[in-house]
Design an enzyme around this catalytic site. Structure first.
Site, PDB file in Angstrom:
ATOM      1  N   SER A   1       0.698  -1.239   0.021  1.00 39.13           N
ATOM      2  CA  SER A   1      -0.113   0.005  -0.155  1.00 39.13           C
ATOM      3  C   SER A   1       0.708   1.111  -0.097  1.00 39.13           C
ATOM      4  O   SER A   1       0.519   2.139  -0.593  1.00 39.13           O
ATOM      5  CB  SER A   1      -0.977   0.207   1.306  1.00 39.13           C
ATOM      6  N   CYS A   2       2.092   1.256   0.562  1.00 41.40           N
ATOM      7  CA  CYS A   2       2.580   2.592   0.873  1.00 41.40           C
ATOM      8  C   CYS A   2       4.102   2.311   0.370  1.00 41.40           C
ATOM      9  O   CYS A   2       4.761   3.626   0.717  1.00 41.40           O
ATOM     10  CB  CYS A   2       2.437   2.993   2.377  1.00 41.40           C
ATOM     11  N   GLY A   3       4.663   1.314   0.116  1.00 43.24           N
ATOM     12  CA  GLY A   3       5.972   1.477  -0.364  1.00 43.24           C
ATOM     13  C   GLY A   3       6.871   1.166   0.765  1.00 43.24           C
ATOM     14  O   GLY A   3       6.715   0.446   2.003  1.00 43.24           O
TER      15      GLY A   3
END
Length: 279
Positions: free
Chosen positions: A114-116
């Protein structure tokens, strides 16, 4: 290997009617990336193109810049206690003479779909020195109408998304709008790494005459990956972050956001866009 989708039982409720049926879901599994036998990163990804994913990640980390930098990429046998291979651990061996970073707890990276990336010790560790400069000479020059048509072409090429509805996509286009490659993954950063890794293995870096289009927002991380691969134009269907814009302005990257049909915002590098301003 090949576990791109999985089937799961689901209860569907439509207009008050309840039915039971199988549903196709995108697969998500961890991939451990090792560098010369030492663990460097763990990412949650959709299985497939794992070697390209590992190579692209190492381009983003400033370790690799050419196909000749890679000695081998293999799945690690015996990844489980019983000796069986899960195909979830990849070891990249660099060629003799290629500098290997000091792999410490501060450098180890965990990335989510989702956010790296997470777990970097500082912002200094996030900002990676580019092996290439953005050098599109003569400069890439794009008509807004060309950019406007790219998202539909990206969506039309998303084969797994059609079955699952749960994937991000990243595509490389030529400066003339030709679709060069497209990758899908549960993580938007993984999709970009797969593109860049495939280009590295074909010895195509830097990608100095190409456009990177992502089906998501343009985060700092995606902007950095574009810069590390020498890509002059990054376009996103959603918003950029402030740090992505800052990086684009620092490096000469053209950054386009909210690319939806004929509408778009140009946040940096407008010299590459053929602007026809009205009165």
């Amino acid at each position: 290997m090949g576990r791109v989708t999985e089937r799961r039982r689901t209860i569907r409720i439509r207009d008050g009617i309840v039915t039971t049926r199988p549903d196709t879901l995108v697969a998500e599994e961890p991939l451990e990336i090792r560098l010369n036998g030492k663990s460097l990163a763990i990412t949650m990804r959709t299985p497939g193109d794992d070697f390209a994913l590992a190579a692209g990640f190492l381009v983003s980390e400033g370790v690799l810049a050419a196909a000749s930098d890679v000695q081998s990429i293999v799945y690690c046998a015996g990844a489980k206690d019983d000796g069986s291979n899960t195909y979830n651990v990849v070891d990249v061996r660099v060629a003799p003479g290629v500098p290997v970073p000091d792999i410490t707890l501060e450098r180890n990276v965990y990335t989510t779909s989702s956010c790296g990336l997470c777990g970097k010790a500082s912002l200094d560790a996030v900002r990676t020195t580019a092996r290439f400069t953005i050098d599109d000479t003569p400069p890439v020059r794009l008509e807004p109408t060309l950019l406007a048509g790219l998202p539909d072409r990206l969506r039309a090429a998303q084969e797994v998304f059609d079955r699952t509805g749960g994937l991000h996509a990243a595509a490389l286009f030529s400066e003339h709008g030709e679709l060069l490659d497209i990758r899908e993954d549960v993580g938007r950063h993984n999709a970009v790494d797969k593109l860049i890794g495939r280009a590295l293995r074909q010895d195509l870096l830097p990608l100095s005459r190409s456009i990177l289009l992502v089906s998501s927002r343009a985060s700092f991380e995606l902007a950095q990956k574009a810069v590390m691969a020498g890509i002059p134009v990054l376009a996103a269907v959603s918003a950029p972050s402030s740090l992505a814009v800052d990086l684009a302005m620092e490096t000469g990257l053209t950054l386009v956001g909210f690319l939806r049909g004929p509408s778009m915002n140009v946040y940096a590098g407008d010299e590459r866009i053929a602007l026809h301003t009205g009165v």
